[in-house]
Design a protein around this motif. Structure first.
Motif, short mmCIF file in Angstrom:
data_model
loop_
_atom_site.label_atom_id
_atom_site.label_comp_id
_atom_site.label_asym_id
_atom_site.label_seq_id
_atom_site.Cartn_x
_atom_site.Cartn_y
_atom_site.Cartn_z
N ASP A 45 -1.35 -0.20 8.44
CA ASP A 45 -2.44 -0.25 8.11
C ASP A 45 -3.71 -0.72 9.36
OD1 ASP A 45 -3.51 -3.36 7.49
OD2 ASP A 45 -2.86 -2.71 5.61
N GLY A 46 -4.88 -0.67 8.77
CA GLY A 46 -6.29 -1.23 10.60
C GLY A 46 -6.06 -2.49 10.40
N ARG A 47 -5.24 -3.51 10.18
CA ARG A 47 -4.72 -4.46 10.74
C ARG A 47 -3.70 -4.65 10.87
NH1 ARG A 47 -6.83 -9.38 6.01
NH2 ARG A 47 -5.49 -7.61 4.08
N THR A 48 -2.72 -4.46 10.26
CA THR A 48 -1.05 -5.00 10.23
C THR A 48 -0.05 -4.49 10.61
OG1 THR A 48 -1.77 -5.37 7.74
CG2 THR A 48 0.45 -5.16 8.42
N ASP A 75 -10.51 -8.19 8.91
CA ASP A 75 -10.21 -6.87 7.53
C ASP A 75 -11.04 -6.02 7.99
OD1 ASP A 75 -9.51 -6.81 5.12
OD2 ASP A 75 -10.44 -8.38 4.15
N VAL A 76 -10.67 -5.34 7.56
CA VAL A 76 -10.29 -4.28 7.37
C VAL A 76 -10.45 -3.18 5.78
CG1 VAL A 76 -9.36 -3.94 9.47
CG2 VAL A 76 -8.43 -3.37 7.41
N CYS A 77 -10.57 -1.84 5.61
CA CYS A 77 -11.20 -1.44 4.43
C CYS A 77 -9.28 -0.77 4.08
CB CYS A 77 -10.88 -0.06 4.48
SG CYS A 77 -13.05 0.28 3.98
N GLU A 78 -9.20 -0.67 2.43
CA GLU A 78 -7.54 -0.69 1.72
C GLU A 78 -6.50 0.85 2.34
OE1 GLU A 78 -5.17 -2.89 1.34
OE2 GLU A 78 -6.13 -4.94 1.76
N PRO A 99 -13.14 7.91 4.18
CA PRO A 99 -11.83 7.57 3.21
C PRO A 99 -11.53 6.43 4.77
CG PRO A 99 -11.18 9.56 5.10
CD PRO A 99 -13.03 9.35 4.83
N CYS A 100 -11.96 5.16 4.52
CA CYS A 100 -12.62 4.66 5.57
C CYS A 100 -11.55 3.74 5.79
CB CYS A 100 -13.12 3.10 5.21
SG CYS A 100 -13.38 2.93 3.47
N GLY A 101 -10.08 3.17 4.43
CA GLY A 101 -9.10 2.79 5.51
C GLY A 101 -7.60 3.31 6.09
N PRO A 102 -7.57 4.81 5.64
CA PRO A 102 -7.18 6.18 6.81
C PRO A 102 -7.48 5.76 7.46
CG PRO A 102 -7.32 7.25 4.50
CD PRO A 102 -8.08 5.77 4.28
N LEU A 103 -9.14 6.10 8.03
CA LEU A 103 -9.63 6.44 9.39
C LEU A 103 -9.62 5.17 10.30
CD1 LEU A 103 -13.30 7.48 8.37
CD2 LEU A 103 -11.55 8.61 10.03
N ALA A 104 -9.47 3.55 9.96
CA ALA A 104 -9.33 2.37 10.38
C ALA A 104 -7.23 2.52 10.51
CB ALA A 104 -9.38 1.38 9.43
#
Length: 224
Positions: free
Chosen positions: A51-54, A70-73, A94-99
Motif C-alpha cells: 500500500d502507500g506506506r508498506t 500514514d496513508v489512506c487504507e 480512491p485515496c488509498g489506491p492513488l497513494a
C-alpha cells in the motif's frame, strides 16, 4: 474533470510501474513476535508495493512500513469538494489506491534501501526507506498522499505544509482521519462502496482536510 485526472493518474502510475503485482503477498509476513526493543537493520532489494506506506521484500520475505507517515487504507475513500454544475453529490476519490500507485511510480524497478529501527504491532519492520537517494516518505508527503504522524521526523512537517498549501493529493479532498477510519469502518474489503465513507465523514469526530472556504477561487491545479 478533477475526478478524471485522479483516475488517469492511477491508471498511468500502475501501468508504468514494473513492481510485482502480487500486492497481497506478505500481508501477514514479518517477525513472528513484535518487539518494542530498538533495532538497527538494513534491508536492501527490489520490492512489491502493498500500500502507500508498506513495502514487501520478496527475496528476504520481510515487510517494512515507512516511518513517520500514514496513508489512506486501500479501501478508504475521500471526496472531491468541488461542485460540478447542479450535481450536489461529492465525487469519490480512491485515496488509498492513488497513494499506492504513486509509491509504485516512485520506486519503479529500482532497489530500495531501508534502515529498520523498530517493529510495528503487526510484526512489520518500521524505518526510513529510500531509492536513488530519495526518501520515500518525503516523496509521499510532497505530493500530498501521506500524513505526518507524531512525533514528526525532521523536515516532514515542511513537506506536508507544502502539499497542503498547494492542495495536492488528499489535501484537495475531504478525507477522514486514518485512525478514525480504521476504528469505525466495519467493512475494509476492496469492494467497499464510497457511500459508506461518505456516511462516516458526515458523522466524523475529526477530518484531516484543510478549510475549503476559498476552494472555488483557487487556480486550476497542474500535474506535478
Amino acid at each position: 474533470m478533477r475526478a478524471t485526472c485522479f483516475a488517469a493518474l492511477l491508471a498511468v502510475s500502475v501501468a508504468t510501474s514494473p513492481c510485482w503485482s502480487a500486492d497481497a503477498i506478505g500481508q501477514g509476513a514479518g517477525p513472528s513476535s513484535p518487539s518494542s526493543q530498538t533495532i538497527s537493520k538494513a534491508i536492501v532489494g527490489r520490492v512489491a508495493i502493498i500500500d502507500g506506506r508498506t513495502l514487501w521484500f520478496p527475496r528476504s520475505a520481510e515487510k517494512v512500513r515507512l516511518a513517520g507517515i500514514d496513508v489512506c487504507e486501500l479501501s478508504q475513500w475521500a471526496f472531491d469538494p468541488t461542485r460540478y454544475g447542479k450535481n450536489t453529490v461529492l465525487k469519490p476519490v480512491p485515496c488509498g489506491p492513488l497513494a499506492k500507485a504513486w509509491l509504485k511510480r516512485v520506486v519503479g524497478e529500482d532497489h530500495v534501501t531501508c534502515r529498520a529501527t523498530a517493529f510495528n504491532s503487526d510484526g512489520a519492520y518500521v524505518g526510513a526507506c529510500s531509492t536513488r537517494g530519495r526518501d520515500l516518505a518525503v516523496e509521499m508527503l510532497r505530493v500530498g498522499w501521506a500524513l505526518v504522524t507524531s512525533p514528526a521526523l525532521p523536515g516532514y512537517d515542511a513537506w506536508q505544509r507544502h502539499a497542503m498549501t498547494a492542495r495536492y493529493g488528499m489535501w484537495a479532498t475531504y478525507v477522514l482521519d486514518m485512525d478514525e477510519w480504521r476504528g469505525r469502518a466495519g467493512d475494509r474489503t476492496l469492494q467497499r462502496q464510497p457511500v459508506a465513507d461518505f456516511n462516516l465523514l458526515a458523522e466524523r469526530a475529526r477530518e484531516i482536510s484543510p478549510p475549503f472556504a476559498d476552494a472555488r477561487k483557487r487556480p486550476r491545479r497542474s500535474d506535478r
